[in-house]
Structures are given as structure tokens and as C-alpha cells.
Scaffold this active site. Structure first.
Site, PDB file in Angstrom:
ATOM      1  N   LYS A 285       3.475  16.318 -13.754  1.00  0.00           N
ATOM      2  CA  LYS A 285       2.207  15.834 -13.189  1.00  0.00           C
ATOM      3  C   LYS A 285       1.514  17.025 -12.504  1.00  0.00           C
ATOM      4  O   LYS A 285       2.149  17.765 -11.762  1.00  0.00           O
ATOM      5  CB  LYS A 285       2.480  14.720 -12.178  1.00  0.00           C
ATOM      6  CG  LYS A 285       1.263  13.925 -11.774  1.00  0.00           C
ATOM      7  CD  LYS A 285       1.658  12.629 -11.073  1.00  0.00           C
ATOM      8  CE  LYS A 285       0.432  11.781 -10.742  1.00  0.00           C
ATOM      9  NZ  LYS A 285       0.813  10.465 -10.155  1.00  0.00           N
ATOM     10  N   GLU A 371       4.816  -5.868  -7.750  1.00  0.00           N
ATOM     11  CA  GLU A 371       4.237  -6.742  -6.716  1.00  0.00           C
ATOM     12  C   GLU A 371       4.894  -8.123  -6.706  1.00  0.00           C
ATOM     13  O   GLU A 371       5.121  -8.708  -5.645  1.00  0.00           O
ATOM     14  CB  GLU A 371       2.741  -6.882  -6.939  1.00  0.00           C
ATOM     15  CG  GLU A 371       1.923  -5.634  -6.581  1.00  0.00           C
ATOM     16  CD  GLU A 371       1.905  -4.594  -7.686  1.00  0.00           C
ATOM     17  OE1 GLU A 371       2.467  -4.849  -8.761  1.00  0.00           O
ATOM     18  OE2 GLU A 371       1.332  -3.505  -7.468  1.00  0.00           O
ATOM     19  N   ARG A 399      -1.529  -9.979  -8.907  1.00  0.00           N
ATOM     20  CA  ARG A 399      -0.424  -9.969  -9.876  1.00  0.00           C
ATOM     21  C   ARG A 399       0.744 -10.843  -9.388  1.00  0.00           C
ATOM     22  O   ARG A 399       1.607 -11.231 -10.156  1.00  0.00           O
ATOM     23  CB  ARG A 399       0.043  -8.528 -10.098  1.00  0.00           C
ATOM     24  CG  ARG A 399       1.140  -8.418 -11.115  1.00  0.00           C
ATOM     25  CD  ARG A 399       1.241  -7.094 -11.767  1.00  0.00           C
ATOM     26  NE  ARG A 399       0.219  -6.855 -12.765  1.00  0.00           N
ATOM     27  CZ  ARG A 399       0.233  -5.763 -13.553  1.00  0.00           C
ATOM     28  NH1 ARG A 399       1.165  -4.866 -13.397  1.00  0.00           N
ATOM     29  NH2 ARG A 399      -0.706  -5.586 -14.449  1.00  0.00           N
TER      30      ARG A 399
HETATM   31  C1  LIG Z   1      -0.366  -3.371 -10.652  1.00  0.00           C
HETATM   32  C2  LIG Z   1      -0.656  -2.015 -10.046  1.00  0.00           C
HETATM   33  N1  LIG Z   1      -0.055  -1.671  -8.894  1.00  0.00           N
HETATM   34  C3  LIG Z   1      -0.298  -0.471  -8.334  1.00  0.00           C
HETATM   35  C4  LIG Z   1      -1.189   0.399  -8.916  1.00  0.00           C
HETATM   36  C5  LIG Z   1      -1.523   1.711  -8.240  1.00  0.00           C
HETATM   37  N2  LIG Z   1      -1.104   2.864  -9.079  1.00  0.00           N
HETATM   38  C6  LIG Z   1      -1.960   3.516  -9.816  1.00  0.00           C
HETATM   39  S1  LIG Z   1      -1.263   4.775 -10.654  1.00  0.00           S
HETATM   40  C7  LIG Z   1       0.254   4.429  -9.964  1.00  0.00           C
HETATM   41  C8  LIG Z   1       1.439   5.256 -10.297  1.00  0.00           C
HETATM   42  C9  LIG Z   1       1.653   5.289 -11.784  1.00  0.00           C
HETATM   43  O1  LIG Z   1       2.767   6.110 -12.065  1.00  0.00           O
HETATM   44  P1  LIG Z   1       3.005   6.540 -13.567  1.00  0.00           P
HETATM   45  O2  LIG Z   1       2.870   5.361 -14.451  1.00  0.00           O
HETATM   46  O3  LIG Z   1       4.283   7.259 -13.611  1.00  0.00           O
HETATM   47  O4  LIG Z   1       1.780   7.488 -13.908  1.00  0.00           O
HETATM   48  P2  LIG Z   1       1.542   9.008 -13.428  1.00  0.00           P
HETATM   49  O5  LIG Z   1       0.557   8.924 -12.298  1.00  0.00           O
HETATM   50  O6  LIG Z   1       2.850   9.573 -13.056  1.00  0.00           O
HETATM   51  O7  LIG Z   1       0.952   9.695 -14.630  1.00  0.00           O
HETATM   52  C10 LIG Z   1       0.166   3.346  -9.119  1.00  0.00           C
HETATM   53  C11 LIG Z   1       1.286   2.798  -8.331  1.00  0.00           C
HETATM   54  C12 LIG Z   1      -1.815  -0.013 -10.103  1.00  0.00           C
HETATM   55  N3  LIG Z   1      -2.741   0.761 -10.728  1.00  0.00           N
HETATM   56  N4  LIG Z   1      -1.535  -1.205 -10.652  1.00  0.00           N
END
Ligand SMILES: Cc1ncc(C[n+]2csc(CCOP(=O)(O)OP(=O)(O)O)c2C)c(N)n1
Ligand SMILES: CC(=O)[C@@H](O)[C@H](O)COP(=O)(O)O
Ligand SMILES: [Mg+2]
Length: 640
Positions: A285, A371, A399
């Protein structure tokens, strides 16, 4: 504006068809230019950077190998889609990202045929890609469903529901697991450990390959023994067993920044007869931008920044953020009460719980992007005597609605909900707007629903929630900074269901819930200037309503207006119901409710969004004057 190096190849690529005209050996340069363009664009707009930088090569390879848009590419969460947007005809608008009238910060169907599915809430991609794949299978038309899902997003149950159902897609479904060992914060839980074991056991996988090559040279009778040995080795390396047990062919882990690996592997996957296939890609990342790679959060979400130094624009000093006011107050509650504990679904900093995590690590739980689990986990904690605070953004709490109803409300368990990002949120747009929580919570028996009008109120409400043991209680508050009121040294325990009169008047009553109070006070000034004496009340509670106050205000004023940062069916609806049940509108009272419009509002600055929604001082004044002009025959009268 800093002049970045020329992008001669990227300038020739407007769509994936242009990309596929390049020779494989040109893709490295193209990816480098794409990374520079992404950094340059986000430097001027702000937004999500780290995740997009991590998939520059993967985006290039996917569009090079697969026949997009016929092959339906579905990004998960979608915050990493900026390189994808640059390669799919939107480079000319990429600097309008997350601005009013500009590109969305996530994939969006209405924006491009290359965005077959909208995203922004995590872990939906496999289900959606499976839908595309099965639809093509049923129609007998070519085209795969391709889901790109991160290791963080893979921690949500919905991803497993989809994988459990995927066998039917055969080779039409491809899942690419983008494993950068990061969520917003470092990833948590057993899955993260499992993925790390796979990635670190790569050496073992190398040995396994060696053993397989050797075994192939053995005479046939030894092949069974060799296969058994390989199965044993695979069990040892956990080389994707979890996914293989779910019916996937597992490929990986492979280096997600090495195009010489990515292209041939994806070509084999594209042409495979077997399926569904999960390709485990290991990326970094923030890849390729030193300030992002060095940052703890890998520049997950950034303000505008100087692309040379990586220094982000600093917000002017001002009132504290609501999330931090909540986090700091909860630490105080936990110091007083050892049963207070805190749960986040992968958003420790956004919810302000990072402070709590530092102060009380043993009472802090980051459950990952889960969630539904977070809510029922909190219900279990509450049932066993703890005082859990479940801190989840309004939009993400959607959710877990059945868990809220079935596991918390029906059982009347004292779970505390800290609902941040309530109301309109600005740059994240419609997918992240916290429009519905009052509507979906205040309708539930047993629930107490509070809305903080400012940061001082948030302190009082957090304290009140900590002491409220007789059932579930929620406090909602907006994204961003407070209004600048002084924080109370000693928090007050609020009387449940009691509002407060902020300003006393005679003719017009404005019943405000939450932070629209500031606009209500501005409107009162304007109405007073027109000779209309105006009362402003902060009702504090959408449930239970302060019935005595509402009855008094509606019985003694000519016009009453409710205002809230929520959709229809919330606070105003409950006041209307009370007024109707109590016959308060039989005598000619002019009662109006002001709430969010019945539409999904695109991204813009919050103030612009609220003006668009008709929830600012100007619209309050207009609503009151129109109501006053409205006579009983329903025709607008002459009164000014
Ligand atoms: C249902 C939900 N909960 C929380 C979030 C907030 N959120 C956005 S990106 C993220 C982390 C995603 O991690 P990953 O899938 O590994 O993607 P990366 O940022 O590492 O590329 C979170 C928790 C969300 N978008 N949707
Ligand atoms: C992509 C995503 O869902 C999160 O990064 C979200 O954008 C965070 O929102 P805040 O910036 O309001 O914390
Ligand atoms: Mg990740």
C-alpha cells in the site's frame, strides 16, 4: 504546480483498447507514468492514495489481459480505483475527484461502462462479480466477472457468503485478492495471520514446486506417494487451503508489482478451463511514493499535498473533531468504570477510538470490517455485564441493522452506539452519507436515540450513554470539527427524553435535532429582524421525544418547524405523529418538517450539500414565511 516528468506512453492510452496495443515490454513504463499521474492528481485533490498506488501494476495488467468492459471488473471498496479511472477514459477529469460535479471517489455505474458496479462499502465485489458471471453463463454470452478485493475487505463475512456460492460460476469468476497487509489500520484477526503465513511460506512453496518437479521424474508407482507428500506439504504451507476448501483454484502468492509475473499468470487464469480461480497478489500500500510508504497509514486518505515533499495541507487550527471529543470522553468514562469497553469495525482512528486503544488495550476491540459481528459481539458483552460502546459510522451501521434489531433491541441489551458521520459527509458522497440512522433506529422499541448539537453536547451524551443501563442507546454526531463551544469540565448526565430551550420566543418555534441548531439560531435572528419572535429548542432526543416540551411549543406558537440532518421518517416524522395523535394540529397550527431530500446526493462540500438539501438558515426562514402565508384554504395568503 510542479512539472512532473512527461508521460509519453500514458498520453497515448485513453482506453484499455489503446493499452492492449502496447507491447508487453512497454507496460513497465506505462505503469510508472500511471503512478506519477495518480500522485500528481491526488496531490491536487486529496482523497484515497495509498490503496491506488498499490494496484497500479495490477490495474495495468488486468486491463491488458482481460477484455474489459466485456469482462466485468468489480473493485472492492473502490477507493483504489483512481488508476483504473485514468486508464478508462477519465484522465481528463481525474482532477475533479470527490468535488461537486466531479468524478466520484469510488467506482460508479453512471460514470463509465468500465464501472459495471458501484462500490464504497466493503466486501461486495465477489457477490457482484458472481452475479455478472452467472448472468453471462445463463445467457450463453462470453465475459467473466472479476472481483479485486483487499485483505481488509476479505475480513467481512459477506465475502465468504459469496465464495461459498461461487462454484456455480466455473471459470467465469476470477477473484483477485490484493493482499497488502493493511486495512485502514494494520489488519486484524485470524485471516490476516493466515494470509501472512501463506506469503511468508513462499520459500516452502518453492520447495514444494521442486518436489513436484522431482516427483514427475519418478516412475509411475511412486506418483501416489509423491502426491500424498505434496498434499502434506500444501497442508504445511496452507497454500490457499482455505480458498481451495471453498471450491476455488488458488494461485499465488505472486508479486503484484512485477508485471513479468502478473501478465503470464493472469493470461493463464483468463484461459483456464477450471474455475472459479482466486489469485493471491501481494502488493504494498503506497507503493512507489516514499512519503506514503513511510507513513503508518500508507496515505490511506490524504488532504491535498506537495507531491515533492508529501507534506499534506494542514487544516486551519479550529475546534476539535467530533471523533476526538468522543474518544477522549470515552477514555474518561473507562477510567471511572472498568466495565466500559469499545469496539470498532476496522476504523480506530476515524471513530476516535485510537486513544481508547492506547489507554485500555485490553478493553479495545478492532473486529475488522465486520459490523454485523461487532454489534452482536457487543450484545454478548452487554449481556454479560460489560458496558460496550460500538463505534460505527452511520452508513456502515446500516450493514448491521438486523443485529441491531434482533440481538440488541428485542433483547433490550444496553449496547451503546457511537454513530459518527451522521448526516451529509461531503467528499465521500452518497455511499457514505449518514442519512438514515434516526429513521432506522428511532422506530425501534426500547431504543434511546440522541443527537449532539455541538461538541459540548457530545461530551454530555457520551457520559449519559455510559450510565444508561436500561436498554440500547445511540448518540449521533457529524463528520468534522465542532462549532467552537467550550468543552465542559464536568459532564452532565442528561435526563432521558428531555430537550432544552436555547432561545425563547412567541410566534415561531424551531425544533432542532443535532447540529442544524447553528442554522436554526441564524434563522431565528433573521426572523426576529422581520418582527417574528422565534423560539429555538434543541430537542436532544429523537426517541423518546420530549413530549411535554413539544406539546407546549406547538400549542403556543403559530408556526412550528422541525429540522434534522436525516431523511424522512426520522425526528420530524415522530413529532408529526405526536402532534397528530395529540390533536395538536387540529387548531390551525402550521407545522412543517425539514429533512434531507428523497434522493442520494453526490459529493460536494458539506455546506453546499446542506444548502442543496434546503437545510440552511435561508431555507428555514423561507419555510416559516411560506407557512405563515399559507391560509386554511391551502392557498398561499398575502401575509409577508
Ligand atoms: C462496510 C464498510 N466498513 C468500513 C469501511 C471503511 N473502509 C474503507 S477502506 C477500508 C479498508 C480496506 O482494506 P483493504 O480491503 O485491505 O484495502 P486497502 O486499503 O488495503 O487497499 C475500510 C475499513 C467500508 N468502506 N465499508
Ligand atoms: C474508503 C472508506 O470508506 C473510508 O476511507 C472512508 O472514506 C473514511 O471516511 P472518513 O474520511 O470520513 O473517515
Ligand atoms: Mg489491504
Amino acid at each position: 504546480m510542479v512539472d512532473l516528468p512527461l508521460t509519453p506512453l500514458l498520453d497515448t492510452v485513453n482506453t484499455p483498447a489503446d493499452l492492449r496495443a502496447l507491447a508487453p515490454e512497454q507496460l513497465r513504463q506505462l505503469a510508472d507514468e500511471l503512478r506519477l499521474e495518480t500522485i500528481s492528481a491526488v496531490g491536487s485533490t486529496g482523497g484515497h492514495l495509498g490503496s491506488g498506488l498499490g494496484v497500479v501494476e495490477l490495474t495495468t495488467a488486468i486491463h491488458y489481459v482481460f477484455d474489459t468492459p466485456r469482462d466485468r471488473l468489480v473493485w472492492d471498496v473502490g477507493h483504489q480505483c483512481y488508476p483504473h479511472k485514468i486508464l478508462t477514459g477519465r484522465r481528463d477529469r481525474i482532477r475533479t475527484l470527490r468535488q461537486g460535479g466531479g468524478l466520484s471517489g469510488f467506482t460508479k455505474r453512471s460514470e463509465s461502462e468500465y464501472d459495471p458496479f458501484g462500490a464504497a462499502h466493503s466486501s461486495t465485489s465477489i457477490s457482484a462479480a458472481l452475479g455478472f458471471a452467472v448472468a453471462n453463463r445463463l445467457a450463453g454470452t462470453p465475459g467473466k466477472g472479476i472481483a479485486v478485493i483487499g485483505d481488509g475487505a476479505m475480513s467481512a463475512g459477506m465475502a465468504y457468503e459469496a465464495m461459498n456460492n461461487a462454484e456455480q460460476a466455473g471459470n467465469r469468476l476470477v477473484v483477485i485478492l490484493n493482499d497488502n497487509d493493511m486495512s485502514i489500520a494494520p489488519p486484524v484477526g485470524g485471516l490476516s495471520a493466515y494470509l501472512s503465513r501463506i506469503v511468508t511460506s513462499r520459500e516452502f512453496l518453492g520447495l514444494r514446486e521442486l518436489m513436484k518437479k522431482f516427483a514427475r521424474k519418478l516412475p509411475r508407482p511412486f506418483h501416489t506417494a509423491a502426491r500424498k507428500t505434496d498434499e502434506f506439504a500444501r497442508g504445511m504451507t496452507m497454500g490457499g487451503t482455505l480458498f481451495e476448501e471453498l471450491g476455488f483454484y488458488y494461485v499465488g502468492p505472486i508479486d503484484g508489482h512485477n508485471l513479468d509475473h502478473l501478465i503470464p499468470v493472469l493470461e493463464n487464469v483468463r484461459d483456464a478451463e477450471e474455475g472459479p480461480i482466486l489469485v493471491h497478489v501481494v502488493t504494498k500500500k503506497g507503493k512507489g511514493y516514499a512519503p506514503a510508504e513511510a507513513a503508518a497509514d500508507k496515505y490511506h486518505g490524504v488532504q491535498k499535498f506537495d507531491v515533492i515533499t508529501g507534506t499534506q495541507a494542514k487544516a486551519p487550527p479550529g475546534p476539535p473533531q467530533y471523533q476526538n471529543v468522543f474518544g477522549q470522553q470515552l477514555v474518561k468514562e473507562a477510567e471511572r468504570d472498568p466495565t466500559v469497553c469499545a469496539i470498532t469495525a476496522a476504523m480506530p482512528s476515524g471513530t476516535g477510538l485510537d486513544k481508547f486503544a492506547t489507554a485500555f488495550p485490553e478493553r479495545f476491540f478492532d473486529v475488522g470490517i465486520a459490523e454485523q459481528h461487532a454489534v452482536t459481539f457487543a450484545a454478548g458483552l452487554a449481556a454479560q455485564g460489560m458496558r460496550p460502546f460500538c463505534a460505527i459510522y452511520s452508513t456502515f451501521l446500516q450493514r448491521a441493522y438486523d443485529q441491531v434489531v434482533h440481538d440488541v433491541a428485542i433483547q433490550n441489551l444496553p449496547v451503546r452506539f457511537a454513530i459518527d458521520r451522521a448526516g451529509l459527509v461531503g467528499a465521500d458522497g452518497a455511499t457514505h452519507a449518514g442519512s438514515f440512522d434516526v429513521t432506522y433506529l428511532a422506530t425501534l422499541p426500547n431504543f434511546v436515540v440522541m443527537a449532539a448539537a455541538d461538541e459540548a453536547e457530545l461530551v454530555h451524551m457520551t457520559h449519559t450513554a455510559a450510565l444508561h443501563d436500561s436498554g440500547p442507546i445511540a448518540v449521533r454526531y457529524p463528520r468534522g470539527n465542532g462549532v467552537g463551544v467550550e468543552l465542559p469540565a464536568t459532564p452532565e448526565r442528561l435526563a432521558i427524553g428531555k430537550g432544552r430551550i436555547v432561545r425563547e420566543g412567541k410566534t415561531v418555534a424551531i425544533l432542532s435535532l443535532g447540529t442544524r441548531l447553528a442554522e436554526a439560531l441564524k434563522a431565528a435572528d433573521q426572523l426576529e429582524a422581520k418582527g417574528l419572535s422565534t423560539t429555538v429548542a434543541d430537542l436532544r432526543f429523537a426517541k423518546p421525544l420530549d413530549e411535554a416540551m413539544i406539546r407546549r411549543l406547538l400549542a403556543t406558537h403559530e408556526v412550528a418547524v422541525t429540522i434534522e440532518e436525516g431523511a424522512v421518517g426520522g425526528f420530524g416524522a415522530h413529532v408529526l405523529t405526536l402532534a397528530s395523535d395529540a390533536g395538536l394540529i387540529d387548531g390551525g397550527l402550521k407545522l412543517r418538517t425539514m429533512r434531507l431530500p428523497d434522493l442520494f446526493q453526490d459529493q460536494d462540500k458539506p455546506d453546499v450539500q446542506y444548502a442543496e438539501a434546503g437545510l440552511d438558515a435561508e431555507h428555514i426562514v423561507e419555510t416559516v414565511l411560506t407557512a405563515l402565508r399559507h391560509n386554511s384554504s391551502g392557498v398561499a395568503g398575502a401575509r409577508a
